[in-house]
Design a protein around this motif. Structure first.
Motif, mmCIF file in Angstrom:
data_model
loop_
_atom_site.group_PDB
_atom_site.id
_atom_site.type_symbol
_atom_site.label_atom_id
_atom_site.label_comp_id
_atom_site.label_asym_id
_atom_site.label_seq_id
_atom_site.Cartn_x
_atom_site.Cartn_y
_atom_site.Cartn_z
ATOM 1 N N THR A 175 0.825 -1.210 0.000
ATOM 2 C CA THR A 175 0.000 0.000 0.000
ATOM 3 C C THR A 175 0.859 1.258 0.000
ATOM 4 O O THR A 175 2.020 1.241 0.413
ATOM 5 C CB THR A 175 -0.918 0.056 1.250
ATOM 6 N N GLY A 221 -3.621 0.571 -3.109
ATOM 7 C CA GLY A 221 -3.214 -0.714 -2.553
ATOM 8 C C GLY A 221 -3.397 -1.835 -3.541
ATOM 9 O O GLY A 221 -3.874 -1.634 -4.666
ATOM 10 N N THR A 249 -5.266 -2.602 2.270
ATOM 11 C CA THR A 249 -5.639 -1.191 2.187
ATOM 12 C C THR A 249 -6.401 -0.765 3.433
ATOM 13 O O THR A 249 -6.080 0.255 4.053
ATOM 14 C CB THR A 249 -6.480 -0.930 0.925
#
Length: 195
Positions: free
Chosen positions: A13, A57, A66
């Motif tokens: 991410t 992400g 995420t």
């Protein structure tokens, strides 16, 4: 100013969070996960904390990294913005009704992270969103925000309502806890002298 900016970049991410504890609940969320953005909007709006989140992400895998990493970054931003916690109320609570659902939240900005999660979401999905990720978000947020966080479902049968009531209850409790206590604005709210 009780503000913070946090960035978190991993192989999974890339996240940035901006937060203003003394805001009016302005929100701007872009995580790529629609339902999650909607819940983060509720968190900002009902806490009166201005929050901006940008996250990209590995959504081609799933939403887990995420959602969890946004929780981590938001918790870190909260900790940063609170500083030494001088003058805050520290504790907050809310019983939040939303149609069929009622969720209770009690929290302490204690720097002792702990999550009590008594919420039973009846479906595994809300749209395309995995409902088990709600607990993952609050675990990450409590851990990195140093929050003792209790979330209890009183009743409810609609998954969307239960989850949204949880986010709103946390938001309203957080609003109380981060506010300045006019009777003790110059003191840290602990007999230890530190939080």
């Amino acid at each position: 100013m009780r503000t913070a900016t946090v960035t978190r970049k991993t192989n999974e991410t890339d996240i940035s969070v901006e937060l203003n504890l003394d805001g009016t609940g302005v929100y701007d969320m872009k995580t790529g996960v629609g339902f999650f953005d909607h819940m983060l909007d509720q968190l900002a709006r009902h806490s009166l904390i201005d929050i901006t989140v940008r996250a990209t992400g590995d959504l081609h895998i799933d939403d887990h990294h995420t959602v969890e990493d946004v929780g981590i970054a938001l918790g870190q931003a909260l900790t940063q913005a609170l500083g030494d916690k001088k003058g805050i109320r520290r504790y907050g609570e809310c019983h939040l009704p939303m149609d069929d659902a009622q969720v209770r939240c009690a929290l302490d900005l204690s720097a002792r992270p702990f999550l009590v999660w008594n919420v039973d979401v009846p479906t595994q999905k809300i749209g395309n969103f995995d409902t088990e990720l709600v607990r993952e978000f609050f675990t990450a947020f409590a851990t990195h925000g140093g929050i003792t966080l209790h979330i209890d479902q009183i009743h409810g049968f609609n998954s969307h309502h239960i989850v949204e009531a949880a986010f709103k209850a946390v938001a309203r409790a957080l609003r109380i806890a981060v506010e300045t206590d006019p009777r003790k604005a110059d003191a840290i709210p602990s007999t230890k002298g530190a939080l």
